[in-house]
Enzyme design. Sequence first.
Site, PDB file in Angstrom:
ATOM      1  N   ASN A   1      -3.853  -5.512   7.366  1.00  0.00           N
ATOM      2  CA  ASN A   1      -4.013  -5.812   6.033  1.00  0.00           C
ATOM      3  C   ASN A   1      -2.837  -5.273   5.242  1.00  0.00           C
ATOM      4  O   ASN A   1      -2.296  -4.709   5.179  1.00  0.00           O
ATOM      5  CB  ASN A   1      -5.197  -4.323   5.467  1.00  0.00           C
ATOM      6  CG  ASN A   1      -5.530  -4.214   3.590  1.00  0.00           C
ATOM      7  OD1 ASN A   1      -5.188  -5.144   3.398  1.00  0.00           O
ATOM      8  ND2 ASN A   1      -5.386  -3.161   3.851  1.00  0.00           N
ATOM      9  N   TRP A   2      -2.627  -6.485   5.064  1.00  0.00           N
ATOM     10  CA  TRP A   2      -1.465  -7.003   3.959  1.00  0.00           C
ATOM     11  C   TRP A   2      -1.606  -5.885   2.916  1.00  0.00           C
ATOM     12  O   TRP A   2      -0.223  -5.804   1.741  1.00  0.00           O
ATOM     13  CB  TRP A   2      -0.916  -8.704   3.440  1.00  0.00           C
ATOM     14  CG  TRP A   2      -0.542  -9.056   5.178  1.00  0.00           C
ATOM     15  CD1 TRP A   2      -0.822  -8.852   6.748  1.00  0.00           C
ATOM     16  CD2 TRP A   2      -0.370 -10.123   5.535  1.00  0.00           C
ATOM     17  NE1 TRP A   2      -0.238  -9.189   7.346  1.00  0.00           N
ATOM     18  CE2 TRP A   2       0.247 -10.800   6.619  1.00  0.00           C
ATOM     19  CE3 TRP A   2      -0.012 -11.452   4.745  1.00  0.00           C
ATOM     20  CZ2 TRP A   2       0.483 -11.853   7.441  1.00  0.00           C
ATOM     21  CZ3 TRP A   2       0.257 -12.541   4.998  1.00  0.00           C
ATOM     22  CH2 TRP A   2       0.201 -12.430   6.152  1.00  0.00           C
ATOM     23  N   LYS A   3      -2.513  -5.520   1.972  1.00  0.00           N
ATOM     24  CA  LYS A   3      -2.497  -5.543   0.548  1.00  0.00           C
ATOM     25  C   LYS A   3      -1.583  -6.204   0.029  1.00  0.00           C
ATOM     26  O   LYS A   3      -1.961  -7.990  -0.326  1.00  0.00           O
ATOM     27  CB  LYS A   3      -2.021  -3.882   0.464  1.00  0.00           C
ATOM     28  CG  LYS A   3      -2.377  -2.428   1.708  1.00  0.00           C
ATOM     29  CD  LYS A   3      -2.566  -1.657   1.066  1.00  0.00           C
ATOM     30  CE  LYS A   3      -3.021  -0.879   2.751  1.00  0.00           C
ATOM     31  NZ  LYS A   3      -3.070   0.688   2.505  1.00  0.00           N
TER      32      LYS A   3
ATOM     33  N   HIS B   1     -12.935  -0.993   0.154  1.00  0.00           N
ATOM     34  CA  HIS B   1     -11.586  -0.016   0.938  1.00  0.00           C
ATOM     35  C   HIS B   1     -11.135   0.881  -0.512  1.00  0.00           C
ATOM     36  O   HIS B   1     -11.779   1.178  -1.672  1.00  0.00           O
ATOM     37  CB  HIS B   1     -10.563  -1.324   0.989  1.00  0.00           C
ATOM     38  CG  HIS B   1      -9.150  -0.704   2.157  1.00  0.00           C
ATOM     39  ND1 HIS B   1      -7.961   0.011   0.765  1.00  0.00           N
ATOM     40  CD2 HIS B   1      -8.055  -0.415   3.201  1.00  0.00           C
ATOM     41  CE1 HIS B   1      -7.400   0.176   1.490  1.00  0.00           C
ATOM     42  NE2 HIS B   1      -7.074   0.321   2.834  1.00  0.00           N
TER      43      HIS B   1
ATOM     44  N   GLU C   1     -11.656   4.865   7.485  1.00  0.00           N
ATOM     45  CA  GLU C   1     -10.237   5.758   6.777  1.00  0.00           C
ATOM     46  C   GLU C   1     -10.406   6.528   6.201  1.00  0.00           C
ATOM     47  O   GLU C   1     -10.682   6.599   5.051  1.00  0.00           O
ATOM     48  CB  GLU C   1      -9.996   3.999   5.622  1.00  0.00           C
ATOM     49  CG  GLU C   1      -9.808   3.123   6.925  1.00  0.00           C
ATOM     50  CD  GLU C   1      -8.591   1.808   6.343  1.00  0.00           C
ATOM     51  OE1 GLU C   1      -7.672   1.304   6.768  1.00  0.00           O
ATOM     52  OE2 GLU C   1      -8.968   1.045   5.190  1.00  0.00           O
TER      53      GLU C   1
ATOM     54  N   GLY D   1      -1.529   5.644   3.889  1.00  0.00           N
ATOM     55  CA  GLY D   1      -0.100   5.791   3.454  1.00  0.00           C
ATOM     56  C   GLY D   1       0.448   7.106   4.011  1.00  0.00           C
ATOM     57  O   GLY D   1       1.510   7.708   2.934  1.00  0.00           O
TER      58      GLY D   1
ATOM     59  N   GLY E   1      -2.131  -1.087   8.010  1.00  0.00           N
ATOM     60  CA  GLY E   1      -1.325  -1.543   6.653  1.00  0.00           C
ATOM     61  C   GLY E   1      -0.110  -1.557   6.312  1.00  0.00           C
ATOM     62  O   GLY E   1       0.486  -2.854   7.169  1.00  0.00           O
TER      63      GLY E   1
HETATM   64  P1  PGA Z   1      -1.628   1.945   6.242  1.00  0.00           P
HETATM   65  O1  PGA Z   1      -3.011   1.692   5.502  1.00  0.00           O
HETATM   66  O2  PGA Z   1      -1.712   2.406   8.346  1.00  0.00           O
HETATM   67  O3  PGA Z   1      -0.379   1.715   5.416  1.00  0.00           O
HETATM   68  O4  PGA Z   1      -1.907   3.911   5.916  1.00  0.00           O
HETATM   69  C1  PGA Z   1      -4.473   1.586   5.875  1.00  0.00           C
HETATM   70  C2  PGA Z   1      -5.525   0.994   5.324  1.00  0.00           C
HETATM   71  O5  PGA Z   1      -4.730   1.716   3.751  1.00  0.00           O
HETATM   72  O6  PGA Z   1      -6.037  -0.079   5.516  1.00  0.00           O
END
Ligand code: PGA
Length: 256
Positions: A16-18, A102, A172, A178, A238
């Site tokens: 997930n590149w956001k 999400h 999640e 994060g 992420g």
């Molecule tokens: P992260 O994010 O791996 O940076 O903690 C995960 C996500 O939000 O899917």
Amino acid sequence: MAHVTIDTMKAVVVANWKMHPQTFKDARKLFDSTKKAIETARNVSVIVAPPSVFVRELSRGYRGRIAFAAQGARAELEGAFTGDVSLAQMRDARCTYAIVGHAERRARGETNEDVAAQLKASLSLGLSPILCVGEKERSSDGTHYAFIKEELRSALSGIKPSDIKKILIAYEPVWAIGAVKPMTSRDMHEMGIFIRKCVVESIGDAGMDVRILYGGAIDQNTARPMIEEAHVHGLLVGRASLERGVFVAILESLSA
Ligand code: PGA
């Protein structure tokens, strides 16, 4: 051109590149390195969720094993929704999957009803939903279990039991997204059992087949233990999907 479907009997890693990276040039580099990484990782299936504006160009002419996912999109096919994209448009850009619900979108106002509508729209468009659920915090009296149960119930109500095969559920916990460390694999194992039980309650015995992913602070050191010890089918990653070396190491650790 055909949409890519992945082999979900293998461990599934969703990148997930956001809202990264800033330019298409860098998105191309990141995708190229992801393609290289997967060449040697034969036992892993990878789904990449880039920002929507990059998907069509990245998927153009690509014939490999990586599937594309929408990070989030509206259920309406089209309409007066300035600044949004629809699941139908993401499907047209060659996505095969759609992340729905999400935590970062729920935090900006998406409700359980929105998520349910997106899940159903994904299925009717032929997109496989990656349904995200997760509590904001944990309390000693276990109210987070009721919260997860309701997120699952509302999203899955009214689906055909056979559709569960098309769905991935990504647990999640918001407090782990994060964060420095993921939740323990022991706690995830317990949550996985609970999620499966909730899905069976919602849709009947077909729910036993549900595939569950974990997401939140996964890196190259925690990916494999999480899959092995928590008995999950895969991971939603992420930050670690944005660093070439780290993402390669995750895929290698799962292929070893
Ligand atoms: P992260 O994010 O791996 O940076 O903690 C995960 C996500 O939000 O899917």
